[in-house]
Each structure stands twice: as structure tokens, then as C-alpha cells.
Design an enzyme around this catalytic site. Structure first.
Site, PDB file in Angstrom:
ATOM      1  N   LYS A 155       0.964  -1.037  -0.146  1.00  0.00           N
ATOM      2  CA  LYS A 155      -0.009  -0.056   0.007  1.00  0.00           C
ATOM      3  C   LYS A 155       0.846   1.089   0.016  1.00  0.00           C
ATOM      4  O   LYS A 155       0.592   2.179  -0.790  1.00  0.00           O
ATOM      5  CB  LYS A 155      -0.818  -0.059   1.093  1.00  0.00           C
ATOM      6  CG  LYS A 155      -2.252   0.696   1.059  1.00  0.00           C
ATOM      7  CD  LYS A 155      -3.175   0.210   2.051  1.00  0.00           C
ATOM      8  CE  LYS A 155      -4.621   1.215   1.484  1.00  0.00           C
ATOM      9  NZ  LYS A 155      -5.675   0.934   2.125  1.00  0.00           N
ATOM     10  N   LYS A 213     -10.818 -11.201  -6.014  1.00  0.00           N
ATOM     11  CA  LYS A 213     -11.767 -10.011  -6.325  1.00  0.00           C
ATOM     12  C   LYS A 213     -11.350  -8.819  -6.782  1.00  0.00           C
ATOM     13  O   LYS A 213     -11.946  -8.069  -7.537  1.00  0.00           O
ATOM     14  CB  LYS A 213     -12.178  -9.771  -4.655  1.00  0.00           C
ATOM     15  CG  LYS A 213     -13.143 -10.602  -4.216  1.00  0.00           C
ATOM     16  CD  LYS A 213     -13.656 -10.006  -2.654  1.00  0.00           C
ATOM     17  CE  LYS A 213     -12.290  -9.956  -1.780  1.00  0.00           C
ATOM     18  NZ  LYS A 213     -11.802 -11.191  -1.167  1.00  0.00           N
ATOM     19  N   LYS A 250      -4.537 -14.931 -12.221  1.00  0.00           N
ATOM     20  CA  LYS A 250      -5.246 -15.472 -10.880  1.00  0.00           C
ATOM     21  C   LYS A 250      -6.496 -15.002 -10.540  1.00  0.00           C
ATOM     22  O   LYS A 250      -6.713 -13.713 -10.425  1.00  0.00           O
ATOM     23  CB  LYS A 250      -4.228 -15.045  -9.730  1.00  0.00           C
ATOM     24  CG  LYS A 250      -4.336 -15.591  -8.428  1.00  0.00           C
ATOM     25  CD  LYS A 250      -3.703 -14.991  -7.358  1.00  0.00           C
ATOM     26  CE  LYS A 250      -4.072 -15.460  -5.914  1.00  0.00           C
ATOM     27  NZ  LYS A 250      -3.893 -14.541  -4.844  1.00  0.00           N
TER      28      LYS A 250
HETATM   29  P1  ADP Z   1      -8.736 -12.047  -3.068  1.00  0.00           P
HETATM   30  O1  ADP Z   1      -7.513 -12.113  -3.723  1.00  0.00           O
HETATM   31  O2  ADP Z   1     -10.070 -12.439  -3.940  1.00  0.00           O
HETATM   32  O3  ADP Z   1      -9.010 -10.783  -2.032  1.00  0.00           O
HETATM   33  P2  ADP Z   1      -8.195 -13.309  -0.290  1.00  0.00           P
HETATM   34  O4  ADP Z   1      -7.108 -12.609  -0.472  1.00  0.00           O
HETATM   35  O5  ADP Z   1      -9.468 -12.791   0.555  1.00  0.00           O
HETATM   36  O6  ADP Z   1      -8.645 -13.183  -1.992  1.00  0.00           O
HETATM   37  O7  ADP Z   1      -8.203 -14.773  -0.398  1.00  0.00           O
HETATM   38  C1  ADP Z   1      -8.182 -15.657   0.808  1.00  0.00           C
HETATM   39  C2  ADP Z   1      -7.526 -17.048   0.562  1.00  0.00           C
HETATM   40  O8  ADP Z   1      -8.327 -17.675  -0.608  1.00  0.00           O
HETATM   41  C3  ADP Z   1      -6.178 -16.752   0.194  1.00  0.00           C
HETATM   42  O9  ADP Z   1      -5.347 -16.740   1.393  1.00  0.00           O
HETATM   43  C4  ADP Z   1      -5.861 -18.010  -0.562  1.00  0.00           C
HETATM   44  O10 ADP Z   1      -5.393 -19.139   0.361  1.00  0.00           O
HETATM   45  C5  ADP Z   1      -7.050 -18.310  -1.228  1.00  0.00           C
HETATM   46  N1  ADP Z   1      -6.896 -17.799  -2.667  1.00  0.00           N
HETATM   47  C6  ADP Z   1      -7.605 -16.683  -3.030  1.00  0.00           C
HETATM   48  N2  ADP Z   1      -7.274 -16.576  -4.519  1.00  0.00           N
HETATM   49  C7  ADP Z   1      -7.129 -17.750  -4.759  1.00  0.00           C
HETATM   50  C8  ADP Z   1      -6.507 -18.328  -6.159  1.00  0.00           C
HETATM   51  N3  ADP Z   1      -6.719 -17.667  -7.101  1.00  0.00           N
HETATM   52  N4  ADP Z   1      -5.838 -19.409  -6.359  1.00  0.00           N
HETATM   53  C9  ADP Z   1      -5.939 -20.011  -5.045  1.00  0.00           C
HETATM   54  N5  ADP Z   1      -6.051 -19.747  -3.711  1.00  0.00           N
HETATM   55  C10 ADP Z   1      -6.643 -18.541  -3.663  1.00  0.00           C
END
Ligand code: ADP
Ligand code: TRP
Length: 320
Positions: free
Chosen positions: A110, A192, A189
Site C-alpha cells: 500500500k 476479487k 489469478k
Molecule cells: P482475493 O484475492 O479475492 O482478495 P483473498 O486474499 O481474500 O482473495 O483470499 C483468501 C484466501 O483464499 C487466500 O489466502 C488464498 O489461500 C485463497 N485464494 C484466493 N484466491 C486464490 C486463487 N486464485 N487461487 C488459489 N487460492 C486462492
């Protein structure tokens, strides 16, 4: 042996969250005394609308239960229902070097982007350390992105133990390496923040439309292709049966198939795969009192343990 992990209620769960983390949490619940919580205090660093945070927390509980988290095996609770964790956070904060937190990626990224960061984001890893240490957790299953935070937790615990005596159990990360990161609808990947997600509990018709719009390459239909490098196939391999996967992989290698057909197969397989969970979710959503009861029971069990560990830490550092 205590398994513990937390998941932030920052929006509806997508396939990356499920296949990358939640599915493994659920598998681990039968092996060990498992504690899983909805990290709403951490989510407050990004979700600033009270209605949304309240709703997300409730929805996350329902989603986890619908996906198979069984309160007879695992303790499920909301992070904020265990105030002992916040008290422990302060005790840990007093011995945490600033440099340790300055290296943590959430804050560092950030700052590198020139965005203002608050003390909540900066001290986020200390709250996470308290989450883990408060329950004498020894195994913490997390995605690769959280590995650094577990290392910080171990550093904080080691320094406290060194100074005040053996108070905390030293936790170990169980990094969940998904063979390949779950790709999103653009092949990057799934996340969100990239707006490329397929949600676990999305309306099947809306999801089918999204799937039909997934970007593909322009190789001719008759050209043989390697299924393992294709993101449509990677997504299919998460939800298809073994036999379906074998058949589809064979068609890729033979060539002569259209991506449109693969997308239809993917939408059908996804609908079938999540159908039992979707049904369970409908039942659970209709029973808010039951959800309330499960979270209440979970919080009571978690608080009992956290109070015991907090007392140990307080006595060690001269607060009691
Ligand atoms: P986002 O990237 O959508 O904000 P988060 O960081 O909240 O997702 O994800 C929470 C957990 O879900 C991560 O710690 C990871 O373990 C898993 N995760 C999120 N996106 C992926 C992905 N594309 N492939 C594999 N695991 C993922
Ligand atoms: N920070 C984790 C995430 O964003 C969630 C979390 C909070 C957590 N406290 C935890 C995970 C303790 C494991 C252990 O995914």
C-alpha cells in the site's frame, strides 16, 4: 493438536477461496481439533460499511457451513466475539519491532503505491499473531500469501517466550499449495480485486453467462492442444468428475473441438458440483437462529481457551 485458520468476510467466496483454502480447511476438520473463525476485525481494515460487514460475516458463516464445515467437528466463530484476542494483541504489540511490521506485504504494498495506510493495516499481523497464539494453535493452514504473517507470529511468540518464559505454543504454517493458482475468467489469478471471479454461490444462470464470456485464444478448432496449459481446462478440472476430465483432456489432445463446447461442459459441471452445497445453503439461510446458535456456541468454546492463554500471558508479564 489444534488446527486454526481465519478467513476474511470481504465479499462472497470465489472458486479461488474455495479450492485454494476453504476446501482444505474442511478436510482438516476431521483430523484434528479445529478452530475456524470469520476474521471480521481484519476485514474492518477494508470494509467500512457497517451493514455490509455485518451481512458479510453472517453470509460467510452460512457459506462455510453449506460447504461442509461441521460444527460437530470444528469450532466456528466470529473473531470479534473473542475480545481476549484484542487484549492479547496489546501484550504482543509491546514487544514487536517496527521493522518486522514494515516488511509485511499488505502495508508495504500500500505504501509503495503511495496510498495512505492506517495503524490497523500496519499492526494487522500482530492481531493475526494473537488470533493464532490465543488458542495454543500448532497448525495454521493458509494460502501462500499468508505465509509471511505466520513467520511474523512465530517471531513475536519466540521473543515473548524468550523474555517472559514459555507462554506460547509455537505454531507452524501448513501452506496450501494449490497445484496451480485457480485462474480467473481472464486467465490471470482469480481475485476479487481483478474482477475476474466465479463465485461459489452465484446464480447458476448468471454464472453460465460469465463462463460463456471467458477469454480464450484464437487457435483453430482442429489444432491439438495441451489441456494442462489451458485455463478453461484448469477450471474444468476443479469441478469435473475423473472420467469427464479424462475425456475432455483426450479431446484437447486430439483437436477438433470448440471452446464454446468446453464452456458449456464447464458450466454444467460447475452447477452439478456445487448443487448439494447450494441446497444446504438455502436451508441454512432460512434458519438464522441456528446460525446464531452455532456462532454463539463456537465463541463460548473459543473464549474459554483464549481466556486461559491470556491469563498465562498476563501473569508472565506482570499484569496479574
Ligand atoms: P482475493 O484475492 O479475492 O482478495 P483473498 O486474499 O481474500 O482473495 O483470499 C483468501 C484466501 O483464499 C487466500 O489466502 C488464498 O489461500 C485463497 N485464494 C484466493 N484466491 C486464490 C486463487 N486464485 N487461487 C488459489 N487460492 C486462492
Ligand atoms: N489474514 C488472513 C487472510 O487475509 C485471515 C486471518 C486472520 C488468519 N487471522 C488469521 C488466517 C489467523 C490464519 C490465522 O486470509
Amino acid at each position: 493438536m489444534r488446527v486454526l485458520s481465519g478467513i476474511q468476510p470481504t465479499g462472497r467466496f470465489h472458486w479461488g477461496n474455495y479450492f485454494g483454502a476453504i476446501r482444505q480447511y474442511i478436510q482438516l476438520q476431521t483430523e484434528d481439533a479445529a478452530f475456524y473463525f470469520i476474521a471480521n476485525l481484519h476485514a474492518l481494515t477494508t470494509v467500512r460499511d457497517p451493514q455490509v460487514l455485518r451481512q458479510n460475516t453472517q453470509e460467510a458463516a452460512i457459506d462455510l457451513l453449506a460447504l461442509g464445515l461441521d460444527p460437530d467437528h470444528a469450532v466456528l466463530f466470529a473473531q470479534s466475539d473473542v475480545p481476549e484476542v484484542c487484549e492479547l494483541t496489546w501484550l504482543l504489540m509491546t514487544g514487536t519491532p517496527l521493522g518486522l511490521l514494515e516488511r509485511c506485504h499488505a502495508y508495504k504494498d500500500k505504501k509503495a503505491r503511495g496510498l495512505p495506510a492506517d495503524a490497523g493495516l500496519f499492526t494487522y499481523p500482530v492481531l493475526m499473531a494473537a488470533d493464532i497464539l490465543a488458542y495454543d494453535s500448532d497448525t495454521v493452514p493458509v494460502g501462500e500469501d499468508q505465509g509471511q504473517h505466520i513467520e511474523v507470529c512465530r517471531d513475536i511468540a519466540a521473543s515473548f517466550n524468550h523474555h517472559f518464559g514459555e507462554v506460547f505454543v509455537m505454531p507452524r504454517a501448513k501452506i496450501l499449495h494449490t497445484a496451480a493458482k485457480v485462474p480467473g475468467t481472464d486467465g490471470e489469478k482469480m481475485s476479487k480485486s481483478y474482477h475476474n471471479t466465479l463465485e461459489v454461490f452465484e446464480d447458476p444462470r448468471a454464472q453460465r453467462k460469465k463462463i460463456m464470456r471467458i477469454k480464450t485464444d484464437s487457435r483453430p478448432v482442429d489444432q491439438p492442444k495441451d489441456p494442462d496449459t489451458d485455463h478453461l481446462y484448469q477450471l474444468f478440472s476443479l469441478v469435473g468428475t475423473d472420467q469427464q476430465k479424462e475425456e475432455l483432456a483426450e479431446s484437447y489432445r486430439r483437436g477438433g473441438f470448440g471452446y464454446g463446447d468446453v464452456k458449456k461442459l464447464l458450466a454444467d459441471a460447475a452447477e452439478a458440483y456445487f448443487q448439494p452445497s447450494r441446497q444446504r445453503r438455502e436451508q441454512l439461510a432460512a434458519e438464522p437462529d441456528r446460525i446464531h446458535q452455532i456462532l454463539g456456541d463456537g465463541a463460548a468454546t473459543a473464549r474459554k481457551k483464549a481466556a486461559e492463554v491470556l491469563r498465562r500471558a498476563q501473569q508472565a508479564c506482570g499484569i496479574r
